[in-house]
Scaffold this active site. Structure first.
Site, PDB file in Angstrom:
ATOM      1  N   GLU A 205       0.003   8.107   4.043  1.00  0.00           N
ATOM      2  CA  GLU A 205      -0.529   8.712   2.956  1.00  0.00           C
ATOM      3  C   GLU A 205      -1.699   9.872   2.877  1.00  0.00           C
ATOM      4  OE1 GLU A 205      -2.585   4.900   1.520  1.00  0.00           O
ATOM      5  OE2 GLU A 205      -0.453   4.225   0.491  1.00  0.00           O
ATOM      6  N   LYS A 339      -2.023  -1.056  -9.429  1.00  0.00           N
ATOM      7  CA  LYS A 339      -0.945  -0.179  -9.127  1.00  0.00           C
ATOM      8  C   LYS A 339      -0.137  -0.812 -10.886  1.00  0.00           C
ATOM      9  CE  LYS A 339      -1.289  -0.656  -4.340  1.00  0.00           C
ATOM     10  NZ  LYS A 339      -0.389  -1.551  -2.872  1.00  0.00           N
TER      11      LYS A 339
END
EC number: 4.2.1.11
Length: 429
Positions: A205, A339
């Protein structure tokens, strides 16, 4: 009517070089909506099913040609002629076509790609940005970025147990200033690590992933970087964590596999551990501090520190209104991570956010560790006014793409743009 003329899917690669699904929805007028689906590394056991081919001769079994085939055949036939302006009807059709609770027939990666592409085609048909199409005229709140600048756990090949150490520049006056703050702290952290001869290699990330002496050292390094960048921890910039505790559990005991593999911790031990961290550091938010099946532990944690810090359920709630409702009833957490690929359609995603807000929970729009250049979640954050977003560090174009989209939205909104600062975290006020 803006009816769907064609739905096509293809296999593309995500930020880890792993196949994922991209879907195009085209109307009879030639308007195109395109969406690419992300993929997680540390996935919750209760997420919707991501369909993989399992063919060891292609991409080590990680191909998505089956999901692509479902879109090009069954999904394309089912959506043909439907209006791209009828999102709920489209998503209901997709859910009925799959026929399972967990999207395991067609695959959540196939279904979500079609759902999001249809929404984008709807926005393009109306000639408005996606955030305006989904959020209407009132959408004007930019999110506080929770920027993952130190990686561990399943997101990095190092000896750090906690998956994400984030900064939240909640003291800034605007999103663009918050992003500048985050980027400056990130680059300062690189210098801090270099000064100590630590690696500045990055994880999935975009955060740094060095070997450290302890999990606590990760926070200390971040606090040092905040100060050296010219900011004050606890007023300008705060700390947020994602331990991803589900990855630490074996036989109902918590084990820090990387740093302390010989010690087993109970739920009570973990509650005490996190309470101590909250007392010691300027922590604003902790995500997945307990295991996804440890409902009693979550309730204990919420009772202990839930009135002073945001406790976010990711693996616990998996963007699912049923699990969220149970959490509300049992006093587990006070926030939900959102999500879209955990649940599989845009409509269900929006329902989860609405349910959270109805019960006084905050909601955080989130990326996955395997991302693409798709910027849908940036628009979704503004459309729903959640006030918070997780989309990685200030590096890797798959992460920065979302931040750049938010900068564009802020520019479009002009003087009406609202940056919520600490109001995005009501427990801190």
């Amino acid at each position: 009517m803006a009816s769907i003329q064609r739905v096509t899917a293809r296999q593309i690669l995500d930020s880890r070089g792993t196949p994922t699904v991209e879907v195009d929805v085209t109307t009879g007028e030639g308007v195109l909506g395109r969406a690419a689906v992300p993929s997680g590394a540390s996935t919750g056991a209760y997420e919707a099913v991501e369909l993989r081919d399992g063919d060891a001769d292609r991409y080590h079994g990680q191909g998505v040609l089956r999901a692509v085939g479902h879109v090009n055949d069954a999904v394309a036939d089912a959506l043909h002629g439907m209006s791209v302006l009828e999102q709920v009807a489209i998503d209901d059709t997709l859910r009925a076509l799959d026929g399972t609770e967990d999207k395991s027939n067609l695959g959540a990666n196939a279904i979500l790609g079609a759902s999001l592409a249809a929404a984008k085609a709807g926005a393009a048909t109306l000639g408005v940005p996606l955030y305006r199409h989904l959020g209407r005229a009132t959408a004007r709140t930019l999110p506080v970025p929770l920027m993952n600048i130190l990686n561990g756990g399943e997101h990095a090949d190092n000896n750090v147990d906690m998956q994400e150490f984030m900064i939240a520049p909640a003291g800034a006056d605007s999103f663009s200033e918050a992003l500048r703050t985050g980027a400056e702290v990130f680059h300062t952290l690189a210098s801090v690590l270099q000064d100590r001869d630590y690696s500045t290699a990055v994880g999935d990330e975009g955060g740094f992933a060095p070997d450290l002496g302890s999990n606590e050292e990760a926070v200390e390094l971040i606090l040092d970087a905040i100060e050296k960048a010219g900011y004050t921890a606890g007023s300008d910039v705060f700390v947020a964590l994602d331990p991803a505790a589900a990855e630490m559990v074996e036989d109902e005991a918590y084990v820090f596999w990387k740093s302390d593999p010989d010690t087993e911790r109970s739920s009570e031990d973990m509650v005490e551990y996190w309470a101590e961290w909250v007392d010691r550091y300027p922590i604003l938010s902790i995500e997945d501090a307990m295991d996804e099946d440890d409902w009693d532990g979550w309730a204990m944690l919420t009772d202990a520190i839930g009135d002073e810090v945001q406790l976010v359920g990711d693996d616990l709630f998996v963007t699912n209104t049923k699990r969220l409702t149970r959490g509300v009833e049992e006093g587990c957490g006070n926030s939900i991570l959102i999500k879209p690929n955990q649940i599989g359609t845009l409509t269900e995603t929006l329902n989860a956010i609405e349910t959270a807000h109805t019960h006084g929970f905050t909601a955080i729009i989130s990326h996955r560790s395997g991302e693409t250049e798709d910027t849908t979640i940036a628009d979704l954050a503004v459309a729903t006014g959640t006030g918070q977003i997780k989309t990685g560090s200030a590096s890797r174009s798959d992460r920065v793409a979302k931040y750049n989209q938010l900068l564009r939205i802020e520019e479009q909104l002009g003087a009406t743009a609202h940056y919520p600062r600490l109001d995005a975290f009501p427990l801190t006020n």
